[in-house]
Design a protein around this motif. Structure first.
Motif, PDB file in Angstrom:
ATOM      1  N   ILE A 194       0.763 -14.426  -2.343  1.00  0.00           N
ATOM      2  CA  ILE A 194       0.984 -13.594  -1.154  1.00  0.00           C
ATOM      3  C   ILE A 194      -0.322 -13.400  -0.396  1.00  0.00           C
ATOM      4  O   ILE A 194      -0.363 -13.480   0.837  1.00  0.00           O
ATOM      5  N   LEU A 223      -2.716 -15.456  -0.284  1.00  0.00           N
ATOM      6  CA  LEU A 223      -2.985 -16.719   0.400  1.00  0.00           C
ATOM      7  C   LEU A 223      -2.189 -16.795   1.699  1.00  0.00           C
ATOM      8  O   LEU A 223      -2.707 -17.162   2.756  1.00  0.00           O
ATOM      9  N   ILE A 224      -0.924 -16.424   1.613  1.00  0.00           N
ATOM     10  CA  ILE A 224      -0.096 -16.467   2.816  1.00  0.00           C
ATOM     11  C   ILE A 224      -0.642 -15.531   3.887  1.00  0.00           C
ATOM     12  O   ILE A 224      -0.760 -15.888   5.063  1.00  0.00           O
ATOM     13  N   PHE A 225      -1.005 -14.348   3.459  1.00  0.00           N
ATOM     14  CA  PHE A 225      -1.585 -13.395   4.429  1.00  0.00           C
ATOM     15  C   PHE A 225      -2.831 -13.971   5.061  1.00  0.00           C
ATOM     16  O   PHE A 225      -3.059 -13.874   6.259  1.00  0.00           O
ATOM     17  N   LEU A 242      -3.596 -17.091   5.473  1.00  0.00           N
ATOM     18  CA  LEU A 242      -3.254 -18.165   6.406  1.00  0.00           C
ATOM     19  C   LEU A 242      -2.663 -17.615   7.696  1.00  0.00           C
ATOM     20  O   LEU A 242      -2.947 -18.105   8.786  1.00  0.00           O
TER      21      LEU A 242
END
Lengths: 485, 605
Positions: free
Chosen positions: B595, B597-599, B601
């Motif tokens: 999560i 990482l997604i944030f 990106l």
């Protein structure tokens, strides 16, 4: 016919089966399985008589439910999967019963069939969901049903362990999902996807961070369902522990319905070009890593069920690659076709795995040694299935990959295509390993009983139908392609 | 609706026959031949019906692949193109095939693998009909390859004999060389025209020529390679004489009348495009001329009755190819294809009759004096001989001379190849005829030869009548209306007749008196200009050595790299598996990391 009737009929029927099952202990349990098959088939044929115009958007309260061609197509798809899963479950029942701590030999296996129907209804709702609330509710219906189904073999440690892992990680995913929905609702004041799409076209960029924050959380929740990196770690453990029909259901049905949800969410989120560039970049990255993760981890596998688990991660990667190429305009049909191909091939693979596992008592690849001699027809079916999963021409899997890659090329996702080709290369290695085991490696000593594996007639018919359609649609893809909007 | 179903019946009935024979044919010989003849007869009736009905038959085509990619329509359909070209061709193919089916009943009566043979014939007929009706390049290519496969099966019918198995392999491999070019040509033409359909090709070819003339030329020359392979043109002609290892009816049907004609037929199909490219036409013309001339030379010194006919087939196919390149319409070549189909089929069937009468002796120097023993075969062979030599008023005269008239009008040097070949043709075919039927019997078999059964003679009789008459304008033009050139000088006719007379005279002087062995020996011709030996050397020495080096490199260098690469991948996969620790705390941790990482990106600038 009002499309909403489809799910209503299915759920009522499932309740009926559950009640009859609870109060009638004399009837053999497999009758309930066949009753469920009949019910699902009837609903499948009902889909051809739905009238989408009944879903008048002006009627207001129907806004959460879409009955477009895509939704109907996926409902049919899910119903077909459910029929296969039910037939597999009937075949699997003797194994299931062995792990049930019950006194009467046949008791306790009947709930399985109703649960499959509930999950099926949930997935069908997912295919139609156009509202975050609806998405959440239907996803939860599916997930909770799966918690029960995965841990169905209560006497089996692996099954219980899989159930617990799935439950805890699923709970995390759910919480992320609902948190994300809250952020989006808080930002935009609506949970309707079409409305969100409309609002996003002219929105102040100061709202972007909160929107993206919410989307990220929702995406994590969906990624859990489709088994995308880095939310895929539960997959091998759960797939391995769950009863095989449930694994098949998870790998095909659950994934397909999650992809419909993802496509619908993306459709509305990507209506804003500034948002879309970031989201697409993240999607591409996730897709690439998922392809690599799935394929590379599959290579050293010695357990066929785990191998299929990793392969399912890899396929999720290819599907995400299609989603990341959404700008090409072709990726919707490509993903739909890929899922169809995946349905046929994966169901066939699990179908053979189930009977081999049932007769040898293990899913290890070693137990497939010499299958080509022992049961040549099963071995042929499995060969077709893995070749199609690998994407060899003249199997349906080839066109799936072909359409995905061509839409990715059109979207100029060259790096992703490169990674995808690498992944396919790895795929050939581990898929062909299965063929090698079946036809080239000699059967090991302890399983030298070379009697062919016995399967029931309806089960054989299912495998034959899947094999034939695998080849026919591999040579002549038009019929499926014409169905896709 | 009814009409539209007939082409489908025409095409599919041999396929159904093939499947039925494969499943039930083992039961009895009568059943195999019965099914085969019935299915061929059904096709025959359909073909004649379509032809007599006249006009273009519209058959709804069946979309197979329809896909838009990169703004280009990739559309392949299975459909029928029934027009002035394909309808007469269908008539020829089904008629000749039907007669050969009947003849086979007699010829194959004592042979092994009866059902296998008839199944193969049916499969062949299906593939050949597919080529003829094909509406686009891809469909034609599919059936083209099917013809290759079925001819492989039929040439290798006596697969226990090494020479037959080798001949089958050679035919298949040599055809592959040509087909590779064909496929490249198809793709090249598609790439620039975006169509596979023959109908659209006419219009699109003009567009390509205007844009890039060399492109159309390259594409067409590559496509022509397909003809070179299938129609046994120089330098890919070597497979045809060897294919005579198959049963004689097969040689007659496949390697004289139909399969080899497929190449010429294909040229006629693409003629509208071909005529736009003078260079491609020039290439076609020279290949045809050289083939025609060389094959005739080789034919003069062969001693196997079927091989002589095989070389004559190659030579005649050369004429057809010349005909495509010199005339203003494809009908000229197709007319020769048409007459040749009948008389060459007749010649082969007669040869088969002789072979059966001689107890499977094929060397002409062991025959002789057969005119007394096999009078009917003698007469019919005579008709075939006259037709092939082009003696007026036999059918060969009309079609062959027409091609040469066009060549003269065009003023190409290829004309002289064709003209000299007339003398050669007459020479070798009369040589065959004199040695086999006249003179003293040269072996015991020849002394005790017997006439063939009626089931073989009947098809021969029908073919003799056809060979005699189909060239006559009022009969031939009922099928095909070849374009005649204007202002043909009268002396040209005399020149051609002169060549014919010279060839016949020389053959008469040398062979009519019945020498016991060939009075002239030309090693170069007999050894086919050492072309076969050259290919042998090429394959054994050059390709073999190269393959050896490749194998070495593959084993020690490529495999090494592959092993290293696969080892790395395996190791990487193994490390990834380490992440799969199996405990849920770790998975939850990955979840959280994911999560973040997604944030990162999504939310980083």
């Amino acid at each position: 016919m009002n499309p909403i009737l489809l799910e209503a009929v299915l759920v009522c029927y499932a309740f009926l089966l559950l009640l009859v099952e609870a109060f009638n202990s004399r009837m053999p349990r497999r009758y309930f399985g066949w009753a469920a098959v009949v019910g699902t088939t009837v609903v499948f044929f009902m889909t051809f008589f739905v009238d989408s115009s009944k879903m008048n958007p002006e009627a207001g309260y129907y806004g959460f439910y879409a009955a477009d061609t895509l939704a109907i197509l996926f409902k049919r798809f899910i119903l077909l999967v459910s029929v296969c899963v039910l037939i597999m479950a009937i075949e699997f029942a003797p194994v299931l019963v062995r792990y049930l701590p019950v006194e009467k030999p046949d008791a306790g296996s009947g709930e399985m069939y109703s649960l499959v129907l509930f999950a099926c209804a949930g997935m069908m709702w997912m295919a139609s969901a156009q509202n975050f609330v609806m998405i959440f509710v239907s996803v939860e219906l599916v997930t909770i049903t799966f918690y029960v189904m995965v841990a169905m073999m209560r006497g089996n440690r692996a099954s219980l362990e899989a159930g617990i892992k799935f439950l805890i990680l699923g709970a995390i995913a759910t919480s992320l999902n609902v948190y994300g929905i809250a952020w989006i609702f808080g930002t935009l004041g609506t949970t309707e996807l079409p409305e969100i799409g409309a609002i996003l076209q002219s929105i102040d960029s100061s709202l972007f961070p909160s929107l993206l924050f919410g989307f990220g959380l929702i995406f994590a929740g969906i990624s859990f369902k489709v088994a995308a990196f880095p939310f895929q770690f539960w997959v091998p453990d759960v797939y391995q522990g769950a009863p095989t029909p449930v694994t098949a259901f998870l790998s095909v049905g659950s994934k397909a319905s999650a992809f419909v949800v993802l496509m619908r969410v993306l459709e509305s989120m990507l209506s804003n070009s500034e948002l879309s560039s970031k989201i697409l970049f993240m999607l591409s990255l996730v897709a690439g890593v998922t392809i690599l993760m799935g394929n590379l981890s599959a290579i050293p596998q010695t357990n066929f069920k785990r191998l299929l688990a990793y392969s399912s991660i890899a396929h999720a990667g290819y599907l995400l690659m299609g989603a990341a190429s959404i700008v090409s305009g072709n990726s919707g049909p490509a993903i739909a076709y890929y899922l169809m191909a995946y349905l046929i091939s994966n169901m066939l693979a699990f179908g053979v795995l189930l009977v081999v596992g049932k007769s040898t008592g293990s899913d290890e690849l070693v137990h497939f040694n010499g299958l080509g001699k022992k049961s040549p027809w099963l071995a042929t079916a499995l060969t077709l299935a893995v070749l199609s999963l690998a994407g060899l021409p003249f199997t349906v899997g080839f066109f799936g990959k072909f359409f995905i890659f061509s839409s990715a090329l059109q979207a100029q996702q060259f790096i992703l295509v490169g990674i995808g080709i690498l992944g396919i290369g790895c795929g050939f290695y581990y898929y062909l390993k299965v063929i090698r085991a079946m036809f080239w490696l000699p059967a090991s000593k302890e399983q030298s009983i070379s009697s062919p594996i016995e399967i029931s007639k309806p089960y054989a018919v299912m495998l034959i139908l899947l094999s034939i359609s695998l080849i026919i649609f591999g040579v002549y893809p038009e019929p499926i392609f014409n169905l896709i909007p | 609706m009814m009409i539209a179903a007939i082409p489908w019946i025409l095409l599919l009935s041999p396929l159904v026959g093939c499947v039925l024979i494969l499943f039930f044919g083992r039961a009895s010989k009568l059943l195999s031949s019965g099914i085969g003849i019935f299915c061929a007869g059904l096709s025959l009736l359909c073909a004649w019906f379509l032809w007599l009905k006249g006009g273009v038959v519209e058959v709804p085509s069946f979309p197979w692949v329809d896909y838009t990619s990169f703004g280009k329509q990739f559309r392949i359909s299975i459909g029928f193109l029934l027009d002035d070209l394909s309808l007469p061709m269908l008539v020829v193919v089904t008629t000749v095939a039907f007669l050969v089916f009947i003849y086979s009943v007699g010829y194959m009566a004592q042979e092994e693998g009866y059902w296998r043979y008839f199944a193969g014939l049916c499969l062949f007929l299906f593939s050949m009909l597919g080529i003829v009706v094909a509406e686009n390049f891809v469909m034609m290519f599919l059936f083209w390859e099917l013809v290759g496969v079925s001819s492989y099966i039929l040439i290798g019918h006596y697969f226990r004999r090494d020479s037959a198995a080798d001949a089958a392999k050679q035919a298949f491999t040599v055809n592959r060389v040509g087909d590779f070019g064909f496929l490249l040509g198809i793709l090249l033409i598609w790439l620039y025209s975006g169509t596979f359909s023959f109908n659209d090709l006419k219009g699109k070819a003009q567009v390509i020529t205007d844009a890039a003339p060399w492109l159309l030329t390259t594409g067409l020359v590559l496509v022509f390679l397909g003809t070179v392979g299938k129609s046994a043109q120089f330098p890919l002609h070597v497979w045809l004489p060897n294919s005579m290892e198959g049963p004689t009816p097969v040689s007659s049907l496949l390697h004289a009348a139909t399969m080899v004609a497929a190449g010429v037929y294909m040229l006629a199909r693409i003629f509208p495009a071909l005529s736009l490219s003078p260079i491609a036409l020039e290439v076609v013309s020279w290949v045809g001329g050289i083939t025609c001339f060389l094959a005739a030379l080789m034919g003069t010194q062969q001693n196997d009755i079927k091989r002589i006919l095989a070389y004559s087939t190659i030579s005649q196919l050369g004429y057809m190819v010349i005909g495509i390149s010199v005339a203003t319409a494809s009908t000229v070549a197709v007319f020769h294809l048409f007459t040749h189909a009948f008389f060459k089929c007749l010649l082969f069937l007669c040869a088969g009759s002789v072979i059966v009468g001689m107890h499977h002796e094929q060397d002409i120097w062991k025959m002789g004096s057969l005119k007394n023993k096999m009078p009917l075969t003698f007469i019919m062979m005579g008709i075939g001989t006259f037709a092939l030599a082009g003696v007026p008023p036999f059918s060969g005269y009309f079609s062959k001379d027409l091609i040469l008239e066009w060549a003269w009008i065009k003023g190409t040097p290829v004309f002289w190849f064709g003209a000299i070949t007339i003398a050669l043709t007459t020479f070798y075919i009369f040589r065959l005829f004199f040695v086999v039927f006249l003179g003293p019997p040269r072996s015991d078999e020849a002394k005790h030869a017997q006439e063939s059964p009626r089931v073989m003679l009947l098809p021969m009789l029908i073919l003799s009548i056809l060979s005699l008459t189909v060239g006559w304008p009022f009969i031939g033009h009922f099928f095909i209306q070849p374009v005649h050139p204007e202002h043909v000088p009268l002396f040209l006719r005399f020149i051609l007749i002169g060549f014919l007379a010279v060839g016949a005279l020389v053959a008469y002087l040398l062979y009519a008196k019945g020498p016991l062995k060939d009075p002239i020996q030309v090693a170069v011709f007999e050894n086919r200009f050492y072309i076969d030996n050259f290919y042998d050397w090429l394959v054994k020495e050059i390709q073999g050595r190269f393959a050896g080096i490749c194998a070495f490199v593959d084993r020690w260098v490529v495999d090494g790299f592959v092993k290293i690469a696969s080892g790395c991948v395996w190791l990487f996969g193994f490390c990834l598996r380490m992440l799969q620790v199996g405990n849920i705390q770790a998975y939850a941790f990955y979840f959280g990391a994911g999560i973040l990482l997604i944030f990162f990106l999504l939310l980083s600038k």
